[in-house]
Write an enzyme that holds these catalytic residues in place. Sequence first.
Site, PDB file in Angstrom:
ATOM      1  N   GLU A  61       0.566   2.602  -2.035  1.00 40.30           N
ATOM      2  CA  GLU A  61       1.135   3.814  -2.612  1.00 40.30           C
ATOM      3  C   GLU A  61       0.000   4.838  -2.676  1.00 40.30           C
ATOM      4  OE1 GLU A  61       2.806   3.511  -6.567  1.00 40.30           O
ATOM      5  OE2 GLU A  61       3.370   5.626  -6.525  1.00 40.30           O
ATOM      6  N   ARG A 119      -3.188 -11.982  -6.761  1.00 41.81           N
ATOM      7  CA  ARG A 119      -4.050 -10.794  -6.754  1.00 41.81           C
ATOM      8  C   ARG A 119      -5.497 -11.220  -6.761  1.00 41.81           C
ATOM      9  NH1 ARG A 119      -1.623  -6.042  -8.635  1.00 41.81           N
ATOM     10  NH2 ARG A 119      -3.611  -5.037  -9.044  1.00 41.81           N
ATOM     11  N   LYS A 135      -5.403   1.017  -9.906  1.00 38.89           N
ATOM     12  CA  LYS A 135      -5.639   2.429  -9.614  1.00 38.89           C
ATOM     13  C   LYS A 135      -5.476   3.288 -10.860  1.00 38.89           C
ATOM     14  CE  LYS A 135      -2.952   2.011  -6.004  1.00 38.89           C
ATOM     15  NZ  LYS A 135      -1.894   2.340  -5.080  1.00 38.89           N
TER      16      LYS A 135
HETATM   17  P1  ATP Z   1      -2.592  -0.739  -8.451  1.00 37.42           P
HETATM   18  O1  ATP Z   1      -2.077  -1.431  -9.648  1.00 37.42           O
HETATM   19  O2  ATP Z   1      -4.057  -0.761  -8.319  1.00 37.42           O
HETATM   20  O3  ATP Z   1      -2.018   0.628  -8.237  1.00 37.42           O
HETATM   21  P2  ATP Z   1      -0.683  -1.586  -6.618  1.00 37.42           P
HETATM   22  O4  ATP Z   1      -0.231  -2.969  -6.368  1.00 37.42           O
HETATM   23  O5  ATP Z   1       0.242  -0.687  -7.345  1.00 37.42           O
HETATM   24  O6  ATP Z   1      -2.094  -1.644  -7.271  1.00 37.42           O
HETATM   25  P3  ATP Z   1      -0.286  -0.560  -4.032  1.00 37.42           P
HETATM   26  O7  ATP Z   1      -0.895   0.620  -3.401  1.00 37.42           O
HETATM   27  O8  ATP Z   1       1.139  -0.508  -4.362  1.00 37.42           O
HETATM   28  O9  ATP Z   1      -1.131  -0.858  -5.324  1.00 37.42           O
HETATM   29  O10 ATP Z   1      -0.641  -1.871  -3.225  1.00 37.42           O
HETATM   30  C1  ATP Z   1      -0.627  -2.008  -1.832  1.00 37.42           C
HETATM   31  C2  ATP Z   1      -0.698  -3.476  -1.507  1.00 37.42           C
HETATM   32  O11 ATP Z   1      -1.922  -4.031  -1.998  1.00 37.42           O
HETATM   33  C3  ATP Z   1       0.414  -4.263  -2.157  1.00 37.42           C
HETATM   34  O12 ATP Z   1       0.918  -5.172  -1.205  1.00 37.42           O
HETATM   35  C4  ATP Z   1      -0.245  -4.957  -3.293  1.00 37.42           C
HETATM   36  O13 ATP Z   1       0.427  -6.156  -3.566  1.00 37.42           O
HETATM   37  C5  ATP Z   1      -1.656  -5.163  -2.776  1.00 37.42           C
HETATM   38  N1  ATP Z   1      -2.632  -5.260  -3.869  1.00 37.42           N
HETATM   39  C6  ATP Z   1      -2.826  -4.387  -4.872  1.00 37.42           C
HETATM   40  N2  ATP Z   1      -3.754  -4.825  -5.729  1.00 37.42           N
HETATM   41  C7  ATP Z   1      -4.180  -6.018  -5.261  1.00 37.42           C
HETATM   42  C8  ATP Z   1      -5.135  -6.986  -5.707  1.00 37.42           C
HETATM   43  N3  ATP Z   1      -5.853  -6.816  -6.816  1.00 37.42           N
HETATM   44  N4  ATP Z   1      -5.297  -8.106  -4.963  1.00 37.42           N
HETATM   45  C9  ATP Z   1      -4.589  -8.285  -3.846  1.00 37.42           C
HETATM   46  N5  ATP Z   1      -3.685  -7.421  -3.370  1.00 37.42           N
HETATM   47  C10 ATP Z   1      -3.468  -6.296  -4.063  1.00 37.42           C
HETATM   48 MG    MG Z   2       2.039  -0.014  -6.821  1.00 34.28          MG
END
Ligand code: ATP
Ligand code: MG
Length: 555
Positions: free
Chosen positions: A32, A259, A269
């Site tokens: 995102e 994760r 983020k």
């Molecule tokens: P954040 O909470 O940091 O915004 P998010 O999951 O909302 O993380 P996205 O941009 O939606 O962030 O994530 C893109 C991809 O990265 C998704 O498939 C998510 O599952 C993966 N991802 C995000 N954080 C992690 C992590 N700490 N370890 C492994 N994969 C991750």
């Molecule tokens: Mg997200």
Amino acid sequence: MLESKNFIEQIIEEDLKKGLSPSKLKFRFPPEPNGFLHIGHVKAICINFSLAKRYNAPIVLRFDDTNPEKEEEKYIQAIKKDVSWLGFDWDEERYASDYFETLYNWAVDLIKKGKAYIDSQSSEEIAEQKGTPTRPGFNSPHRNRLAEENLDLFNKMKDGAFDEGTHVLRAKIDMSSTNMLMRDPVIYRVLKKSHPRTKNDWIIYPMYDWAHGESDYIEQISHSLCTLEFEPHRELYDWFLDQVFEANKIRPKQREFARLNLSHTITSKRKLMHLVDKGHVSGWDDPRMPTVSGLKRRGYPPSALVSFVKTAGVAKRENVIEASLLEFCAREELNKSSKRAMVVLDPLKITITNYPEGQTEHISSENNPEDPESDFREIPFSRELFIEREDFKPEANRKFFRLKLGKEVRLKSAYIIRANEAVYNDNQEIIEVKCTYDPLSKSGSGTEESQRKVKGTLHWVSKKQAFPIEVREYDRLFLHPSPSTAKNNDELSQMLNPNSKKITKAFAEPSLKSSKPGNRYQFQRKGYFVVDKDTTPDQIVFNKTVGLRDNWKNS
Ligand code: ATP
Ligand code: MG
């Protein structure tokens, strides 16, 4: 060589055995664009891009841009830059917003089939009726609206007749499902915000669950891999797919992995954004940030990040990886690839009283002893030098293998010197050490004296030719080992390490004058350093990436 397969690869192998054609494999990485990528994302990137490579399958970089309140073009650009820097190429660049029209049409179909309705209650009322994991929810008073009325209201929503929060479109599933996400989830809401790509074309936006699985389906992704918190979403993912699935198409499969959590830092983020907004760090790419751009600026090579997430492994259970593993991976990589240089961070002057005044000679030193093709550089040597203040003590016990009065050490790549006298100022601080050198002991000169073993070897620079640089040293951003446990932003702020950045002036050997932002070095006996982008023509700025595990062995 047979590599062992992780559980995701085993799932794929099973699917291939059951008849899925290898040519139908397709993966995606779906960030995102609401912030910069962090070390957790590197894991998701490596998993997806490595699978694509292993199975020679296409991979999509898809921006999950369904929430214009938080998403920005600058994040899209930063994410693309980071993925490329990590060394990965994508076959297709897509945006969930590319599918807004299709998603809308499918939502209209849902309404026509009686599987979605407009709810005109407030979000509080809807939440109240959702129930709890142990208590079923109850139906909205609008649940039985007729398709025609729903279509009319949905059109009005789309055309801007309603304010934000007054109407939503909900899927009609099951208000008593044990899975709360199945209790008539919202699939569209009104957001009167301009979108970074579709601008003002839309004022209704699809929710994550509706957009994500359907985007996977549109792109014909075979395996949609995400983190464990999405496990309860899988049932809804499948329900939504059922509504649009057509025979002979690939039906994407959502599977979840743990994760990546790293000690002493956060991988969210939203929380990283808080650090940026509050000025706790200089920006997303502050060298203390666990973002890809921060780690890059700190001097981590992309290969170290990749080897780190590979070492941490792919598992189904959440755990916390020690930050020291990341540092270990960086050292392994940097030891092989960085040029060596001598820099004195806290200078103490030494004068070699038997070295001719006004004379300078050039000492040859190998740029990287770990690299068989390494070349050599010249370092000026003269009567007045700087060594590290901590490397001299007038007196010390036998374990102090550095310089002390009456004893010898070798100056790296140069001569053996003996300390004879410490000179003090009025405050009883040592300001100079008078030494003598053994002219026959020059490293590599082949004389018997050059082979002579002395216990310590020190780095040094020639006072006249050394030039000042700025060195920024960092400590952990958080004192707390697991700042992700903070309940709110205030608590998070309190977990910060107040002394995570130290700036010093240091003296560097002249060969570093030509270094450019991004160049990485090992400052001998001190650690790994990289030239920072804040460098100007008048001032070279270095960031410390990571220290050396050990000091040199005797050379
Ligand atoms: P954040 O909470 O940091 O915004 P998010 O999951 O909302 O993380 P996205 O941009 O939606 O962030 O994530 C893109 C991809 O990265 C998704 O498939 C998510 O599952 C993966 N991802 C995000 N954080 C992690 C992590 N700490 N370890 C492994 N994969 C991750
Ligand atoms: Mg997200």
